[in-house]
Design a protein around this motif. Structure first.
Motif, PDB file in Angstrom:
ATOM      1  N   GLU A  54     -16.386  12.088  83.420  1.00  0.00           N
ATOM      2  CA  GLU A  54     -16.145  12.466  82.030  1.00  0.00           C
ATOM      3  C   GLU A  54     -17.398  12.279  81.179  1.00  0.00           C
ATOM      4  O   GLU A  54     -17.717  13.098  80.306  1.00  0.00           O
ATOM      5  N   TRP A  55     -18.136  11.177  81.440  1.00  0.00           N
ATOM      6  CA  TRP A  55     -19.367  10.954  80.670  1.00  0.00           C
ATOM      7  C   TRP A  55     -20.423  11.993  81.020  1.00  0.00           C
ATOM      8  O   TRP A  55     -21.152  12.478  80.145  1.00  0.00           O
ATOM      9  N   GLU A  56     -20.491  12.375  82.285  1.00  0.00           N
ATOM     10  CA  GLU A  56     -21.417  13.435  82.693  1.00  0.00           C
ATOM     11  C   GLU A  56     -21.046  14.753  82.019  1.00  0.00           C
ATOM     12  O   GLU A  56     -21.924  15.517  81.584  1.00  0.00           O
ATOM     13  N   GLN A  57     -19.753  15.027  81.886  1.00  0.00           N
ATOM     14  CA  GLN A  57     -19.306  16.241  81.204  1.00  0.00           C
ATOM     15  C   GLN A  57     -19.685  16.208  79.723  1.00  0.00           C
ATOM     16  O   GLN A  57     -20.069  17.226  79.151  1.00  0.00           O
ATOM     17  N   ALA A  58     -19.583  15.026  79.110  1.00  0.00           N
ATOM     18  CA  ALA A  58     -19.975  14.888  77.707  1.00  0.00           C
ATOM     19  C   ALA A  58     -21.468  15.171  77.535  1.00  0.00           C
ATOM     20  O   ALA A  58     -21.887  15.865  76.594  1.00  0.00           O
ATOM     21  N   ILE A  59     -22.282  14.637  78.444  1.00  0.00           N
ATOM     22  CA  ILE A  59     -23.728  14.878  78.379  1.00  0.00           C
ATOM     23  C   ILE A  59     -24.036  16.352  78.611  1.00  0.00           C
ATOM     24  O   ILE A  59     -24.896  16.941  77.935  1.00  0.00           O
ATOM     25  N   GLU A  60     -23.337  16.967  79.547  1.00  0.00           N
ATOM     26  CA  GLU A  60     -23.533  18.394  79.806  1.00  0.00           C
ATOM     27  C   GLU A  60     -23.157  19.220  78.571  1.00  0.00           C
ATOM     28  O   GLU A  60     -23.827  20.211  78.239  1.00  0.00           O
ATOM     29  N   PHE A  61     -22.098  18.815  77.864  1.00  0.00           N
ATOM     30  CA  PHE A  61     -21.689  19.518  76.648  1.00  0.00           C
ATOM     31  C   PHE A  61     -22.776  19.422  75.584  1.00  0.00           C
ATOM     32  O   PHE A  61     -23.166  20.416  74.978  1.00  0.00           O
ATOM     33  N   LEU A  62     -23.298  18.220  75.349  1.00  0.00           N
ATOM     34  CA  LEU A  62     -24.340  18.039  74.343  1.00  0.00           C
ATOM     35  C   LEU A  62     -25.618  18.779  74.745  1.00  0.00           C
ATOM     36  O   LEU A  62     -26.321  19.332  73.894  1.00  0.00           O
ATOM     37  N   THR A  63     -25.915  18.801  76.032  1.00  0.00           N
ATOM     38  CA  THR A  63     -27.067  19.562  76.512  1.00  0.00           C
ATOM     39  C   THR A  63     -26.890  21.042  76.197  1.00  0.00           C
ATOM     40  O   THR A  63     -27.823  21.710  75.720  1.00  0.00           O
ATOM     41  N   ALA A  64     -25.683  21.549  76.437  1.00  0.00           N
ATOM     42  CA  ALA A  64     -25.406  22.962  76.150  1.00  0.00           C
ATOM     43  C   ALA A  64     -25.503  23.250  74.656  1.00  0.00           C
ATOM     44  O   ALA A  64     -25.971  24.321  74.249  1.00  0.00           O
ATOM     45  N   VAL A  65     -25.067  22.299  73.826  1.00  0.00           N
ATOM     46  CA  VAL A  65     -25.200  22.473  72.375  1.00  0.00           C
ATOM     47  C   VAL A  65     -26.669  22.646  72.002  1.00  0.00           C
ATOM     48  O   VAL A  65     -27.039  23.556  71.253  1.00  0.00           O
ATOM     49  N   GLY A  66     -27.526  21.786  72.534  1.00  0.00           N
ATOM     50  CA  GLY A  66     -28.950  21.892  72.243  1.00  0.00           C
ATOM     51  C   GLY A  66     -29.550  23.181  72.766  1.00  0.00           C
ATOM     52  O   GLY A  66     -30.364  23.822  72.078  1.00  0.00           O
ATOM     53  N   GLN A  67     -29.161  23.592  73.957  1.00  0.00           N
ATOM     54  CA  GLN A  67     -29.711  24.815  74.539  1.00  0.00           C
ATOM     55  C   GLN A  67     -29.263  26.067  73.800  1.00  0.00           C
ATOM     56  O   GLN A  67     -29.919  27.112  73.879  1.00  0.00           O
ATOM     57  N   THR A  68     -28.177  25.975  73.042  1.00  0.00           N
ATOM     58  CA  THR A  68     -27.668  27.127  72.285  1.00  0.00           C
ATOM     59  C   THR A  68     -28.432  27.310  70.970  1.00  0.00           C
ATOM     60  O   THR A  68     -28.398  28.382  70.377  1.00  0.00           O
ATOM     61  N   CYS A  69     -29.119  26.283  70.505  1.00  0.00           N
ATOM     62  CA  CYS A  69     -29.851  26.376  69.236  1.00  0.00           C
ATOM     63  C   CYS A  69     -31.042  27.326  69.369  1.00  0.00           C
ATOM     64  O   CYS A  69     -31.742  27.338  70.385  1.00  0.00           O
ATOM     65  N   THR A  70     -31.239  28.135  68.346  1.00  0.00           N
ATOM     66  CA  THR A  70     -32.373  29.053  68.282  1.00  0.00           C
ATOM     67  C   THR A  70     -32.964  28.977  66.874  1.00  0.00           C
ATOM     68  O   THR A  70     -32.528  28.178  66.047  1.00  0.00           O
ATOM     69  N   ASP A  71     -33.935  29.842  66.601  1.00  0.00           N
ATOM     70  CA  ASP A  71     -34.523  29.889  65.261  1.00  0.00           C
ATOM     71  C   ASP A  71     -33.518  30.350  64.220  1.00  0.00           C
ATOM     72  O   ASP A  71     -33.694  30.096  63.023  1.00  0.00           O
ATOM     73  N   THR A  72     -32.458  31.032  64.623  1.00  0.00           N
ATOM     74  CA  THR A  72     -31.466  31.549  63.673  1.00  0.00           C
ATOM     75  C   THR A  72     -30.062  31.010  63.925  1.00  0.00           C
ATOM     76  O   THR A  72     -29.109  31.484  63.325  1.00  0.00           O
ATOM     77  N   ARG A  73     -29.940  30.023  64.794  1.00  0.00           N
ATOM     78  CA  ARG A  73     -28.622  29.441  65.072  1.00  0.00           C
ATOM     79  C   ARG A  73     -28.768  27.947  65.322  1.00  0.00           C
ATOM     80  O   ARG A  73     -29.614  27.533  66.121  1.00  0.00           O
ATOM     81  N   GLN A  74     -27.946  27.139  64.648  1.00  0.00           N
ATOM     82  CA  GLN A  74     -28.008  25.691  64.781  1.00  0.00           C
ATOM     83  C   GLN A  74     -26.649  25.171  65.256  1.00  0.00           C
ATOM     84  O   GLN A  74     -25.765  24.859  64.472  1.00  0.00           O
ATOM     85  N   GLU A  75     -26.511  25.078  66.582  1.00  0.00           N
ATOM     86  CA  GLU A  75     -25.236  24.686  67.169  1.00  0.00           C
ATOM     87  C   GLU A  75     -24.912  23.217  66.896  1.00  0.00           C
ATOM     88  O   GLU A  75     -23.735  22.844  66.794  1.00  0.00           O
ATOM     89  N   PHE A  76     -25.926  22.367  66.751  1.00  0.00           N
ATOM     90  CA  PHE A  76     -25.656  20.967  66.435  1.00  0.00           C
ATOM     91  C   PHE A  76     -25.092  20.820  65.022  1.00  0.00           C
ATOM     92  O   PHE A  76     -24.219  19.978  64.781  1.00  0.00           O
ATOM     93  N   VAL A  77     -25.587  21.613  64.078  1.00  0.00           N
ATOM     94  CA  VAL A  77     -24.997  21.614  62.743  1.00  0.00           C
ATOM     95  C   VAL A  77     -23.543  22.055  62.829  1.00  0.00           C
ATOM     96  O   VAL A  77     -22.655  21.470  62.196  1.00  0.00           O
ATOM     97  N   LEU A  78     -23.281  23.076  63.646  1.00  0.00           N
ATOM     98  CA  LEU A  78     -21.917  23.570  63.816  1.00  0.00           C
ATOM     99  C   LEU A  78     -21.017  22.485  64.389  1.00  0.00           C
ATOM    100  O   LEU A  78     -19.879  22.302  63.939  1.00  0.00           O
ATOM    101  N   LEU A  79     -21.511  21.741  65.370  1.00  0.00           N
ATOM    102  CA  LEU A  79     -20.735  20.647  65.954  1.00  0.00           C
ATOM    103  C   LEU A  79     -20.452  19.573  64.913  1.00  0.00           C
ATOM    104  O   LEU A  79     -19.316  19.085  64.792  1.00  0.00           O
ATOM    105  N   SER A  80     -21.472  19.203  64.155  1.00  0.00           N
ATOM    106  CA  SER A  80     -21.287  18.229  63.080  1.00  0.00           C
ATOM    107  C   SER A  80     -20.256  18.720  62.077  1.00  0.00           C
ATOM    108  O   SER A  80     -19.416  17.938  61.590  1.00  0.00           O
ATOM    109  N   ASP A  81     -20.281  20.017  61.785  1.00  0.00           N
ATOM    110  CA  ASP A  81     -19.348  20.600  60.821  1.00  0.00           C
ATOM    111  C   ASP A  81     -17.900  20.515  61.308  1.00  0.00           C
ATOM    112  O   ASP A  81     -17.008  20.082  60.576  1.00  0.00           O
TER     113      ASP A  81
END
Length: 293
Positions: A54-81
């Motif tokens: 489960e902890w590995e899945q949580a880390i994989e999720f956060l990794t995917a959040v970071g990898q989704t961020c681009t110059d025009t998209r902020q997935e971490f802000v979306l997660l915080s929201d």
């Protein structure tokens, strides 16, 4: 157990051991933040007792959040929201007596183009015209001349310009204005639509797993600044919009819901550079003075 000055790392010693590792941090506030984070994060792990998988899945999720961020998209802000953290931080730091604040959101990713008062931020012109106007004031009602008013919004179909670079002109729905000498601002636009936050990434998968809808009620974003006053980040929400009672990012406040009234006044339409009928939203944005250091 101690052996030669070594403290075994276990459930009971873990938190103190990690906090002690920050004891030489020269920045006192950073040390406080890290100690508090460690205490609460360890408490979560002790209570939830996640498996290694489960902890590995949580880390994989956060990794995917970071990898989704681009110059025009902020997935971490979306997660915080969607977790309500953004709004909680805004609430804890809210101005005293000023207009209520709300989340920045993930779409303030590009600079708004400077525009003159009365200009339109709608570069497409396919929907019913709308005039947005008001004043920037201090908490005692004094107008704040030449305050900076940064605005951005989606179009009538619920998309921001950065989401549709092939079909929306860059800067559509965005504008950077200066209030006049009496603190007044005015611009033309269209009434924005309610819309879903992006669901094609890890945050969208989280919403689906928890059976939460992704929708936000119709709104216009504002960042307002004036020398000597605390910056304000807020929205105005369109009265009657769907999802006012269940905003996916928890940002709706009663005092920020504004009537976008329909007007048939041809004289007022001409004065504002639109044709009747048009919609008109009018409200004040109130800033609190900066706190003494």
């Amino acid at each position: 157990m101690r052996s030669g000055g070594i403290v075994d790392f276990n459930e009971h010693t873990a938190t103190e051991a990690v906090q002690n590792s920050f004891s030489e941090t020269p920045d006192v506030r950073l040390q406080e933040l890290l100690n508090t984070l460690t205490r609460h994060l360890h408490a979560f792990v002790r209570e939830a007792r996640p498996s290694v998988q489960e902890w590995e899945q949580a880390i994989e999720f956060l990794t995917a959040v970071g990898q989704t961020c681009t110059d025009t998209r902020q997935e971490f802000v979306l997660l915080s929201d969607v977790l309500g953290v953004s709004m909680l931080v805004e609430t804890l730091n809210e101005q005293e007596g000023g207009t209520e604040s709300t989340v920045l959101g993930p779409f303030h990713m590009v600079e708004s183009p400077p525009r003159a008062l009365g200009d339109t931020i709608d570069l497409v012109g396919e929907a019913e015209p709308c005039v947005v106007s008001g004043r920037v004031l201090s908490t005692d009602g004094t107008p704040l001349p030449h305050a900076e008013v940064d605005v951005w919004q989606c179009n009538e179909k619920g998309f921001y310009d950065v989401q549709q670079p092939g079909s929306q002109p860059s800067g559509n729905g965005r504008g950077l204005f200066r209030a006049d000498a009496e603190g007044r601002f005015r611009f033309r636009t269209i009434v924005p639509s309610h819309y879903p936050i992006p669901t094609d990434g890890p945050v969208g998968r989280l919403l689906k797993a928890t059976r939460r809808h992704p929708y936000r009620p119709a709104h216009i974003h504002f960042i307002v600044q004036a020398p000597g006053y605390m910056p304000l980040t807020t929205h105005i929400f369109v009265a009657g919009s769907p999802y006012l009672d269940s905003d996916a990012v928890f940002a709706v406040k009663q005092g920020l819901i504004v009537d976008f009234a329909e007007s048939d006044d041809e004289e007022a339409a001409a004065r504002n550079g639109v044709q009747a009928p048009f919609r008109h939203a009018e409200f004040d944005l109130v800033l609190s003075a900066e706190r003494a250091a």
